[in-house]
Design a protein around this motif. Structure first.
Motif, mmCIF file in Angstrom:
data_model
loop_
_atom_site.group_PDB
_atom_site.id
_atom_site.type_symbol
_atom_site.label_atom_id
_atom_site.label_comp_id
_atom_site.label_asym_id
_atom_site.label_seq_id
_atom_site.Cartn_x
_atom_site.Cartn_y
_atom_site.Cartn_z
ATOM 1 N N LEU A 1 -45.865 -21.014 -40.055
ATOM 2 C CA LEU A 1 -46.694 -20.860 -38.855
ATOM 3 C C LEU A 1 -47.305 -19.467 -38.739
ATOM 4 C CD1 LEU A 1 -44.719 -22.815 -36.087
ATOM 5 C CD2 LEU A 1 -46.769 -23.522 -37.336
ATOM 6 N N THR A 2 -46.627 -18.446 -39.279
ATOM 7 C CA THR A 2 -47.178 -17.091 -39.208
ATOM 8 C C THR A 2 -48.097 -16.779 -40.385
ATOM 9 O OG1 THR A 2 -45.226 -16.178 -40.331
ATOM 10 C CG2 THR A 2 -45.211 -16.208 -37.902
ATOM 11 N N TRP A 3 -48.270 -17.744 -41.287
ATOM 12 C CA TRP A 3 -49.151 -17.545 -42.453
ATOM 13 C C TRP A 3 -50.569 -17.200 -42.025
ATOM 14 C CZ3 TRP A 3 -53.417 -20.684 -43.588
ATOM 15 C CH2 TRP A 3 -54.036 -20.438 -44.799
ATOM 16 N N SER A 4 -51.009 -17.770 -40.910
ATOM 17 C CA SER A 4 -52.381 -17.517 -40.461
ATOM 18 C C SER A 4 -52.616 -16.061 -40.085
ATOM 19 C CB SER A 4 -52.718 -18.410 -39.256
ATOM 20 O OG SER A 4 -51.858 -18.121 -38.164
ATOM 21 N N GLY A 5 -51.542 -15.312 -39.857
ATOM 22 C CA GLY A 5 -51.701 -13.898 -39.520
ATOM 23 C C GLY A 5 -51.599 -12.977 -40.719
ATOM 24 N N GLU A 6 -51.299 -13.509 -41.884
ATOM 25 C CA GLU A 6 -51.235 -12.688 -43.092
ATOM 26 C C GLU A 6 -52.648 -12.344 -43.560
ATOM 27 O OE1 GLU A 6 -48.879 -14.670 -46.004
ATOM 28 O OE2 GLU A 6 -47.123 -14.868 -44.678
ATOM 29 N N THR A 7 -52.771 -11.232 -44.231
ATOM 30 C CA THR A 7 -54.098 -10.739 -44.607
ATOM 31 C C THR A 7 -54.373 -10.931 -46.087
ATOM 32 O OG1 THR A 7 -53.205 -8.497 -44.954
ATOM 33 C CG2 THR A 7 -54.119 -8.997 -42.780
ATOM 34 N N VAL A 8 -55.660 -11.117 -46.378
ATOM 35 C CA VAL A 8 -56.148 -11.119 -47.749
ATOM 36 C C VAL A 8 -57.194 -10.009 -47.827
ATOM 37 C CG1 VAL A 8 -57.810 -12.925 -47.129
ATOM 38 C CG2 VAL A 8 -57.309 -12.463 -49.536
ATOM 39 N N SER A 9 -57.088 -9.163 -48.846
ATOM 40 C CA SER A 9 -57.934 -7.969 -48.930
ATOM 41 C C SER A 9 -59.013 -8.147 -49.978
ATOM 42 C CB SER A 9 -57.079 -6.744 -49.268
ATOM 43 O OG SER A 9 -56.125 -6.505 -48.252
ATOM 44 N N LEU A 10 -60.219 -7.766 -49.597
ATOM 45 C CA LEU A 10 -61.364 -7.694 -50.504
ATOM 46 C C LEU A 10 -61.842 -6.252 -50.493
ATOM 47 C CD1 LEU A 10 -63.225 -10.924 -49.277
ATOM 48 C CD2 LEU A 10 -61.747 -10.695 -51.294
#
Length: 344
Positions: A177-186
């Motif tokens: 459920l907290t996956w949506s708050g994890e970040t992906v960096s570009l």
């Protein structure tokens, strides 16, 4: 004989009227009517240019990342709000439904040890059922959407506080459920998965509105419900489907909210109801129904956040941020009224 030929060659008054060159106002009106998202897009570009001149940090990728993350929850809610407003309805309870669904998801995981994916499905079922209640009250009991959702706003808010007992439900980082708050960096641009979910949500609903019979029926009902009924469209079924689809988008918003706050919080999203309406109106969707595009609502949400962020970087009093949003709403409604009143 000559007079008769000349009279035949002379243009008829109606033809002469139709062939008159359009005035600049009529041309602008026609363009804005065909492209509802154009005017908010222009406002967004102008605002971005203005605030970049005021503070060069505005265009920093870290700042743009922050703007995108802050707009994710309201942007997701605005999708469902757009679908409802396109039918000439409105939903004042949409934020309260989101909070209730997020609390249910979080408590099922934290207190009852449900798998995250199953808790998400349960929250989606509750959000969809809550919105279906709104839809049934509008279609079966024939109550005005404003009154219905004003009442259910209090009901769903109370249910959230009673269910949570006024306390926040925290979840461990790294869960489903907290996956949506994890970040992906570009590079220096850091986006949460919640932002990517919002983009996907807009793509799916935008396609459905533009390329499916359901979308065409939705616009027809919002433009003129009686004419749509005479054309063979089941108006009540379309209206109910709008609220059900909105419920599914609310479930996505609840998931994004959990990722943002790290759990369920009964006090989160207090202003989300009005913020979602603000985004839709500023985005060019008509409150009278039948005109607008869902991407305009994303632009509207971005405009609000850009003004809030830009004014903060400029060192302005936070009260001016609220003032700016109010002016934007009035300006957007005024443009909509002008588009509806000017005859092309």
């Amino acid at each position: 004989m000559t007079t008769h030929v000349e009279s035949q060659a002379a243009p008829a008054p109606a033809e002469e009227f139709l062939n008159r060159p359009a005035t600049p106002a009529q041309r602008i009106h026609a363009v804005l009517h065909r492209q509802p998202a154009l005017s908010p897009a222009i406002v967004l570009v102008l605002a971005a240019v203005m605030f970049s001149l005021v503070n060069e940090r505005f265009y920093a990728l870290q700042n743009l990342s922050l703007v995108a993350q802050q707009v994710a929850v309201v942007g997701a809610l605005a999708v469902g709000q757009t679908v409802i407003i396109l039918t000439a309805g409105i939903d004042l309870s949409i934020g309260a439904v989101m909070v209730l669904a997020s609390l249910l998801m979080a408590k099922l995981v934290a207190d009852h040890h449900w798998p995250g994916w199953l808790a998400l499905l349960a929250g989606a079922a509750v959000a969809t059922a809550a919105q279906a209640v709104n839809g049934l009250l509008v279609t079966r009991v024939r109550l005005p959407p404003f009154i219905v959702t004003l009442g259910t706003l209090s009901i769903f808010t109370a249910l959230s506080l009673i269910y949570a007992r006024g306390r926040t439900v925290s979840l461990q980082p790294g869960t489903f459920l907290t996956w949506s708050g994890e970040t992906v960096s570009l590079g220096q641009l850091h986006l949460t998965y919640g932002v990517l979910l919002v983009i996907a949500l807009y793509a799916v609903v935008g396609y459905a509105l533009r390329h499916t019979a359901w979308g065409r029926h939705l616009y027809a009902v919002g433009d003129d419900a009686e004419a749509a009924r005479l054309a063979g469209i089941s108006v009540n079924r379309v209206l109910l489907s709008a609220y059900v689809v909105a419920g599914l988008t609310v479930a996505v918003a609840a998931w994004i909210l959990i990722g943002r706050v790290g759990g369920g919080d009964p006090n989160s999203g207090l202003n989300a109801n009005l913020q979602s309406i603000t985004a839709v109106v500023i985005g060019g969707t008509s409150l009278f129904g039948g005109r607008g595009v869902v991407i305009g609502s994303l632009i509207g949400a971005l405009i609000v956040q850009v003004f809030v962020n830009g004014l903060a970087l400029a060192g302005m009093d936070p009260n001016y941020q609220v003032l700016a949003v109010g002016i934007l709403v009035i300006a957007a409604v005024s443009v909509d009224q002008w588009i509806r009143s000017v005859k092309s």
